[in-house]
Design a protein around this motif. Structure first.
Motif, PDB file in Angstrom:
ATOM      1  N   ASN A 679      26.022  83.686 -12.719  1.00 36.64           N
ATOM      2  CA  ASN A 679      25.393  83.494 -11.629  1.00 36.64           C
ATOM      3  C   ASN A 679      26.129  84.156 -10.615  1.00 36.64           C
ATOM      4  O   ASN A 679      25.457  85.215  -9.759  1.00 36.64           O
ATOM      5  CB  ASN A 679      25.160  81.989 -11.243  1.00 36.64           C
ATOM      6  N   ASP A 680      27.410  84.036 -10.367  1.00 38.79           N
ATOM      7  CA  ASP A 680      27.938  84.567  -9.096  1.00 38.79           C
ATOM      8  C   ASP A 680      28.267  86.021  -9.495  1.00 38.79           C
ATOM      9  O   ASP A 680      28.249  86.842  -8.369  1.00 38.79           O
ATOM     10  CB  ASP A 680      29.432  83.686  -9.215  1.00 38.79           C
ATOM     11  N   ALA A 681      28.809  86.386 -10.776  1.00 41.94           N
ATOM     12  CA  ALA A 681      28.935  87.764 -10.948  1.00 41.94           C
ATOM     13  C   ALA A 681      27.845  88.592 -10.742  1.00 41.94           C
ATOM     14  O   ALA A 681      27.886  89.816 -10.068  1.00 41.94           O
ATOM     15  CB  ALA A 681      29.674  88.017 -12.435  1.00 41.94           C
ATOM     16  N   ALA A 682      26.435  88.055 -11.093  1.00 44.56           N
ATOM     17  CA  ALA A 682      25.529  89.006 -10.930  1.00 44.56           C
ATOM     18  C   ALA A 682      25.179  89.160  -9.334  1.00 44.56           C
ATOM     19  O   ALA A 682      24.762  90.027  -8.723  1.00 44.56           O
ATOM     20  CB  ALA A 682      24.042  87.951 -11.504  1.00 44.56           C
ATOM     21  N   PHE A 683      25.252  87.897  -8.513  1.00 41.41           N
ATOM     22  CA  PHE A 683      25.077  88.191  -7.272  1.00 41.41           C
ATOM     23  C   PHE A 683      25.891  88.903  -6.370  1.00 41.41           C
ATOM     24  O   PHE A 683      25.682  89.880  -5.760  1.00 41.41           O
ATOM     25  CB  PHE A 683      25.185  86.653  -6.606  1.00 41.41           C
ATOM     26  N   ALA A 684      27.147  88.947  -6.961  1.00 38.62           N
ATOM     27  CA  ALA A 684      28.275  89.870  -6.328  1.00 38.62           C
ATOM     28  C   ALA A 684      27.954  91.322  -6.876  1.00 38.62           C
ATOM     29  O   ALA A 684      28.252  92.316  -5.897  1.00 38.62           O
ATOM     30  CB  ALA A 684      29.676  89.570  -7.059  1.00 38.62           C
ATOM     31  N   VAL A 685      27.365  91.467  -7.987  1.00 35.90           N
ATOM     32  CA  VAL A 685      27.076  92.937  -8.386  1.00 35.90           C
ATOM     33  C   VAL A 685      25.898  93.512  -7.413  1.00 35.90           C
ATOM     34  O   VAL A 685      26.039  94.663  -6.787  1.00 35.90           O
ATOM     35  CB  VAL A 685      26.550  93.252  -9.826  1.00 35.90           C
ATOM     36  N   GLU A 686      25.046  92.650  -7.307  1.00 35.03           N
ATOM     37  CA  GLU A 686      23.800  93.021  -6.470  1.00 35.03           C
ATOM     38  C   GLU A 686      24.079  93.453  -5.054  1.00 35.03           C
ATOM     39  O   GLU A 686      23.413  94.333  -4.483  1.00 35.03           O
ATOM     40  CB  GLU A 686      22.617  91.994  -6.620  1.00 35.03           C
ATOM     41  N   SER A 687      25.248  92.676  -4.665  1.00 31.94           N
ATOM     42  CA  SER A 687      25.662  92.710  -3.034  1.00 31.94           C
ATOM     43  C   SER A 687      26.931  93.934  -3.182  1.00 31.94           C
ATOM     44  O   SER A 687      27.647  94.066  -2.050  1.00 31.94           O
ATOM     45  CB  SER A 687      25.898  91.619  -2.557  1.00 31.94           C
ATOM     46  N   PHE A 688      27.126  94.674  -4.216  1.00 32.47           N
ATOM     47  CA  PHE A 688      27.946  95.764  -3.984  1.00 32.47           C
ATOM     48  C   PHE A 688      29.341  95.185  -4.236  1.00 32.47           C
ATOM     49  O   PHE A 688      30.288  95.833  -3.872  1.00 32.47           O
ATOM     50  CB  PHE A 688      27.762  96.798  -3.087  1.00 32.47           C
ATOM     51  N   ARG A 689      29.573  93.729  -4.345  1.00 38.78           N
ATOM     52  CA  ARG A 689      31.015  93.451  -4.399  1.00 38.78           C
ATOM     53  C   ARG A 689      31.493  93.313  -5.857  1.00 38.78           C
ATOM     54  O   ARG A 689      31.850  92.156  -6.206  1.00 38.78           O
ATOM     55  CB  ARG A 689      31.147  91.967  -3.586  1.00 38.78           C
ATOM     56  N   PHE A 690      31.725  94.485  -6.435  1.00 42.18           N
ATOM     57  CA  PHE A 690      32.076  94.681  -7.912  1.00 42.18           C
ATOM     58  C   PHE A 690      33.435  94.023  -7.888  1.00 42.18           C
ATOM     59  O   PHE A 690      33.724  93.152  -9.036  1.00 42.18           O
ATOM     60  CB  PHE A 690      32.334  96.058  -8.251  1.00 42.18           C
ATOM     61  N   ASN A 691      34.325  94.213  -7.083  1.00 47.71           N
ATOM     62  CA  ASN A 691      35.828  93.410  -7.381  1.00 47.71           C
ATOM     63  C   ASN A 691      35.716  91.949  -7.376  1.00 47.71           C
ATOM     64  O   ASN A 691      36.342  91.204  -8.242  1.00 47.71           O
ATOM     65  CB  ASN A 691      36.766  93.815  -6.024  1.00 47.71           C
TER      66      ASN A 691
END
Length: 830
Positions: A679-691
Motif C-alpha cells: 500500500n505504502d509503496a504504491a502511494f509513494a510511487v504515484e507521488s514520485f517518492r521512489f526512494n
RNA sequence: GCGGGAGUGGUGAAAUGGCAGACACGCAGGUCUUAGGAACCUGUGUCUUCGGACGUGAGGGUUCAAGUCCCUUCUCCCGCACCA
C-alpha cells in the motif's frame, strides 16, 4: 567472481548478476512484455514518455538515471494493469554529428546510426521497458518528411515566414541561433560569444500563441513542476501598459512609445530611441548630430552581447538634436539614441521617467538631464540618492492625476489618451518569434523553392520527403552559408508553379522542430500516409507522464506546446496541451559538480554496470533521493545496493511452500507488514517518492528475514506472500533480480506482468497503536490503545494514567485536545 | 536587479500541522569463522548530575501542538538579463 555457474555454487554465493543478466535478456526478447497496442488488449491505456536521447556516443550516467526513473513509472502502471505505451526513439539530427563528420571526413549518417545502434544495445541491457516496435529516428526521411509537411502547413497558415533582421550569430558554429539558444551571451553549444548579423531567415510565429501558451498553463498547475511553469511564464514575459503618441518636431508622423507606467507620463523628461533602430537613423539624418550618431552606432556594434550583459555598464547615448512633445503637458523633450533601449521590444522607443525608473535615472544622471518626481512614495528624493523610487504612492505634479494612486491614475490617463486619440492600452511580450533557419547540413531541408516569378513556392506534398543531397563531395565545414548551396544538382529545380528556373531554399530546420511533435508520431510510427493518424492520437494522447531533464524546461516544452496548439487549430488534435504530467529528474554529478572529462570526475556508466550490475546501478540511482534532486555519485553506495539485492534474492531461495498456496491462513503479523508495504509503496510511487517506496520494500525484506529465521518460518504462507510481493515491487527497479526471484519462487516469467497484489484493507489496520499523551505539548507518556478507540475513551485513559495523574498534581486543566487514536494533549496552567 | 527553489545527524535522506531523523551509507562493538572487503546481531543527533534537558540556518509570530503555516533575516542553488 566465479566463472562456473553450478546451481549449488550460486545458491551459496552472492548471486551472479552477470549470469542472471545474460539469462533473462533473450527470454524477454521472446516474451515482449512491454509491447503496447495489441488489438485485443482490454487493459486501460497509459502513455509514459521519456525524452528521447541524442545519439552522441554511448549512454552515460545521466541517461541511466532518467531511464531508471521513467522505467519505475512505466513498470508500475503495467503492474497496476494498464496497457502502457513506453516508446523510445532518437533525436538524431544536429551539430555534433556534423562536427564528427567533418573531423572524420565522412557522412554524418555513419556516426549517427552507429551511435544509435550502440545506445539501443545499451538500453536493452539496461532493461528499459520500451516498446521496441515503435522506434524511429528524426534523421530518417520517413520521419523528417513530416517535418517538411508541417512546415508547409505552417507556411500556408502564415505561421512560417521570412524576414530580415539582426539575428544571433554564432561565429563558432557559423550559424544563426534562436534566442533560446543564447545563454548569457554565449552559444549554448560551443560557448562562443554570440554576435549580431543582419540576415533573411525563416521564423515560426510563436508570438501569435503567446497568450494561449500563458493561459493554458492553468491546466498544468500541480501537474508540472512549479519551477518549469514559472520559467515558461517569465520567458513569455507578458507585460501590460499603453502605447502613447508623441508628436515630433519636424516629422509628420508622431512616434509611439510603449510604457507600463502611463501614470508617470508627467514625469517624462526626455525620450530615448534604440540606437540600432531604423527610427534612430531616420531622426538623426540631416542633423548636426548625425556624425556623432553614426560613430556611436559603430561603437555599439563592436560590443558583444557579453559587454551588453555587464550589469554595472555605464549608460551611453547621443542627443539627436530633435524634440518630442509630451502629449499631456506640451513639454518639449530631447530625443536621445541609446543602446539601453531595445529595437525589437515594444516600439523601440521609450519615454524616460528618471525619477521612477532606475535605467532612465542612470541615463539622466550621466547626461545631466532633468529628473522630476511625480509619485510621492515616502522614499528619499531620487535626485539626491540616485535611486529611482519605483514603489506605489500618490501621484503629484501631474495635473488632473494628482492625488490618485497608481491603479486609478493608469485607468484615468489611459481613458483620456484613448479619448483624445493619443494612445491606448497595449500588451508586449518578451517572447520573440522562433528563428528556425540553420545554415548547416545535418537537418531537415526546408521544403521551399524560390522562384523569381512566383516567389516562395512550397515543394508539392507528393514530392516529399525532400531528402538531403548526398554528403559526399560537399564541404560541410561552417562558412556562414549552408553547405546545401553547393549541391548544384539538388539546388536547381523547375518551379512547380510556373515551370521556370528556380532554386531550393538551402537552409535546414532547427532540430527543435523535430522534437516539437515526435511524441505524436510514436502511436503511428510506421504510418506512411500522414504524420500521425487521428485514431492513434485519440487513443494514446495526450502523454500521461513525461519524464526528462529540466534543461528542456523552456525550449523543447514551449515549442511542443506551440505545435500542439497549431495542430489543434488545424483540427488534427482535440487537446491543446501535449503533456499532462511532467517529472524533471535531477542530474548525476560527481563530487559536487557536473561530470566532465576535463574536470576529471567522469564516472563511466559501463564501468559501474560491469562492477555492480544493472539492477544495483538502477537501484542506487532511484534510492539516492527524490527524483528531482541531483544525485552525487560520491554519496551513493552501489555495493550497498548489491548487498540489499542479494538479501532480497536469498529470501526467494528460502521459501519451502508451493506456489499458489492460500495466503489467508498465513501469519497475520507478517501479512500485515506485506500489505502495508504494498500500500505504502504504491502511494509513494504515484507521488514520485521512489526512494521512499524502496525504503518500504527494504523494511519488508528485513521483516521477512526475521520471520524466516526466528518467526513464522519459511513454510508459512505469509512468508511466500511477502517474498512474492517483494519480487513484484522490486521489478520496478531491479528487473533481473526480481525475475530470478520469481523463477525461484516457482513462477514463469515475466514478473513484470505478475500484477500488483491487491491490498486487503483489513490487513492495514493495526491491532494496537501507540497513543502519546502530552502536557502543554510536551510528551509525558505513551500508551498502547486500540486503533478504533473513541476520543472519549482515549481521554479517559489518558487522564487516569498514573504518570499523568502524578504530573497533574496541583495544576488546573484548561483544555484537553484528543485526536484518537494518536494523541491527547492536556493544557494546564503552569 | 527580477523570479523561483532549498537549508534537518558524520553522509544520502524520511516525516496528511500531531513521537524529528524512517530507510540506507559510513563508523564502532559483537557472534560465527583458518580468514573476512561474507552473513547475522547490537549501538550510533547533542548535552546530561542518567531524572531528563535541548535539537530541523537565525529571529519573531499563528496554534493546544510548527521541520511543516505566516512575517523578517542570512546563506546556497537554479532561471532571466537594460523587455521600459
Amino acid at each position: 567472481m566465479s566463472t562456473t555457474h553450478g546451481d549449488e555454487e550460486r545458491e551459496h554465493a552472492a548471486y551472479d548478476f552477470a549470469y542472471v543478466q545474460e539469462k533473462w535478456l533473450p527470454v524477454w526478447d521472446e516474451l515482449t512484455p512491454f509491447k503496447s497496442g495489441r488489438a485485443d488488449d482490454p487493459r486501460p491505456k497509459k502513455y509514459v514518455l521519456d525524452m528521447f536521447p541524442y545519439p552522441s556516443g554511448d549512454l552515460h550516467m545521466g541517461h541511466a538515471e532518467a531511464y531508471a526513473l521513467g522505467d519505475v513509472i512505466s513498470r508500475y502502471w503495467v503492474q497496476k494493469g494498464f496497457n502502457v505505451m513506453h516508446p523510445i526513439g532518437w533525436d538524431a539530427f544536429g551539430l555534433p554529428a556534423e562536427n564528427a563528420a567533418i573531423k572524420r571526413n565522412e557522412d554524418p549518417r555513419i556516426w549517427t546510426y552507429e551511435n544509435i545502434a550502440t545506445q539501443k544495445a545499451s538500453m536493452r541491457r539496461y532493461a528499459c521497458s520500451f516498446d521496441w516496435d515503435r522506434v524511429f529516428n528524426t534523421c530518417d526521411p520517413e520521419y523528417y518528411r513530416w517535418n517538411q509537411w508541417l512546415f508547409l502547413k505552417l507556411h500556408e497558415r502564415g505561421l512560417a515566414y521570412r524576414k530580415d533582421s539582426a539575428v544571433n550569430w554564432c561565429p563558432g558554429c557559423q550559424t544563426v541561433l534562436a534566442n533560446e539558444q543564447v545563454v548569457a551571451g554565449l552559444c549554448e553549444r560551443c560557448d562562443s560569444a554570440v554576435t549580431k548579423k543582419k540576415l533573411n531567415q525563416w521564423y515560426f510565429k510563436i508570438t501569435d500563441y503567446a497568450d494561449r501558451l500563458l493561459d493554458d498553463m492553468q491546466q498544468l498547475e500541480g501537474q508540472w513542476p512549479d519551477k518549469v511553469l514559472t520559467m515558461q511564464r517569465n520567458w513569455i514575459g507578458r507585460s501590460t501598459g499603453a502605447n502613447v503618441q508623441f508628436v515630433i518636431e519636424g516629422r509628420s508622423e508622431p512616434i509611439s512609445i510603449y510604457t507600463t507606467r502611463p501614470d508617470t507620463l508627467y514625469g517624462a523628461t526626455f525620450m530615448v530611441v534604440a540606437a540600432d533602430s531604423d527610427l534612430a537613423s531616420e531622426l538623426a539624418a540631416g542633423t548636426t548630430a548625425e556624425k556623432d550618431f553614426k560613430a556611436y552606432v559603430e561603437k555599439i556594434k563592436a560590443d558583444s552581447d557579453i559587454d551588453r550583459l555587464a550589469t554595472d555598464r555605464p549608460k551611453t547615448g547621443v542627443f539627436l538634436q530633435r524634440y518630442a512633445i509630451n502629449p499631456v503637458n506640451g513639454e518639449k523633450l530631447q530625443i536621445w539614441a541609446s543602446d539601453y533601449v531595445l529595437a525589437d521590444y515594444g516600439t523601440g522607443a521609450i519615454m524616460a521617467v528618471p525619477a521612477h525608473d532606475q535605467r532612465d535615472l542612470d541615463f539622466a544622471r550621466a547626461m545631466k538631464l532633468p529628473v522630476r518626481v511625480v509619485v510621492e512614495t515616502g522614499e528619499d528624493d531620487p535626485n539626491e540618492t540616485g535611486i529611482a523610487t519605483v514603489g506605489d504612492g500618490v501621484v503629484i505634479n501631474s495635473g488632473l492625476l494628482n492625488g490618485l494612486n497608481r491603479v486609478e491614475a493608469i485607468a484615468k490617463i489611459n481613458a483620456q489618451l484613448e479619448n483624445d486619440g493619443l494612445g491606448k492600452s497595449a500588451r508586449n511580450y518578451r517572447l520573440r518569434d522562433w528563428l528556425v533557419s540553420r545554415q548547416r547540413y545535418w537537418g531537415t531541408p526546408i521544403p521551399i523553392i524560390h522562384c523569381e516569378k512566383c516567389g516562395e513556392v512550397g515543394v508539392p506534398e507528393d514530392q516529399l520527403p525532400l531528402t538531403l543531397p548526398d554528403a559526399t563531395g560537399l564541404d560541410l565545414k561552417p562558412k556562414g552559408t549552408s553547405p546545401l548551396g553547393a549541391a548544384t544538382e539538388w539546388l536547381n529545380v523547375i518551379c512547380p508553379k510556373c515551370g521556370g528556373n528556380a532554386a531550393r531554399d538551402t537552409d535546414t530546420m532547427d532540430t527543435f522542430v523535430d522534437s516539437s511533435w515526435y511524441f505524436l508520431r510514436y502511436p503511428s510510427s510506421t504510418n506512411n500516409e500522414e504524420p500521425f493518424s487521428r485514431k492513434d492520437v485519440d487513443t494514446w494522447l495526450p502523454v500521461d507522464q513525461y519524464v526528462g531533464g529540466v534543461t528542456h524546461a523552456i525550449l523543447h516544452l514551449l515549442y511542443s506546446r506551440f505545435f500542439t496548439k497549431v495542430l489543434n487549430d488545424m483540427g488534427m488534435l482535440d487537446f491543446n496541451e501535449p503533456f499532462t504530467r511532467l517529472l524533471n529528474q535531477g542530474m548525476v554529478v560527481m563530487d559536487g559538480s557536473a561530470m566532465s572529462k576535463s574536470r576529471g570526475n567522469l564516472v563511466r556508466l559501463s564501468d559501474e554496470l560491469a562492477n555492480h550490475g544493472v539492477d544495483a546501478i538502477r537501484l542506487s540511482l532511484v534510492f539516492a533521493g527524490p527524483p528531482e534532486d541531483d544525485v552525487d555519485w560520491s554519496d551513493v553506495s552501489p555495493s550497498g545496493s548489491v548487498k540489499f539485492l542479494t538479501r532480497a534474492w536469498r529470501l526467494s531461495g528460502d521459501i519451502t511452500s508451493a506456489p499458489g498456496i492460500d495466503f489467508t491462513t498465513g501469519d497475520v503479523t507478517l501479512r500485515k507488514a506485506t500489505h502495508k508495504a504494498l500500500n505504502d509503496a504504491a502511494f509513494a510511487v504515484e507521488s514520485f517518492r521512489f526512494n521512499v517506496a524502496i525504503a518500504r520494500v527494504m523494511e519488508l525484506v528485513n521483516a521477512t528475514r526475521k520471520a524466516i529465521d526466528s518467526g513464522c518460518g519459511p513454510a508459512d504462507p505469509a512468508t511466500r506472500e511477502a517474498v512474492e510481493a517483494i519480487a513484484i515491487m522490486l521489478s520496478l527497479v531491479a528487473p533481473y533480480t526480481s525475475e530470478e526471484m520469481w523463477e525461484r519462487l516457482g513462477h514463469k516469467p515475466a514478473v513484470a506482468l505478475a500484477g500488483w497484489p491487491t491490498v486487503d484493507p483489513a490487513l492495514l489496520v493495526d491491532d494496537s497503536v501507540i497513543a502519546i499523551i502530552q502536557i502543554n505539548g510536551k510528551i509525558k507518556e505513551r500508551i498502547e490503545v486500540s486503533p478504533s478507540i473513541s476520543d472519549v475513551d482515549l481521554e479517559k485513559q489518558a487522564m487516569s494514567h498514573p504518570v499523568i495523574v502524578e504530573a497533574l498534581q496541583g495544576a488546573s486543566v484548561q483544555k484537553v485536545i484528543t485526536r484518537a487514536p494518536k494523541l491527547v494533549n492536556i493544557v494546564i496552567n503552569s
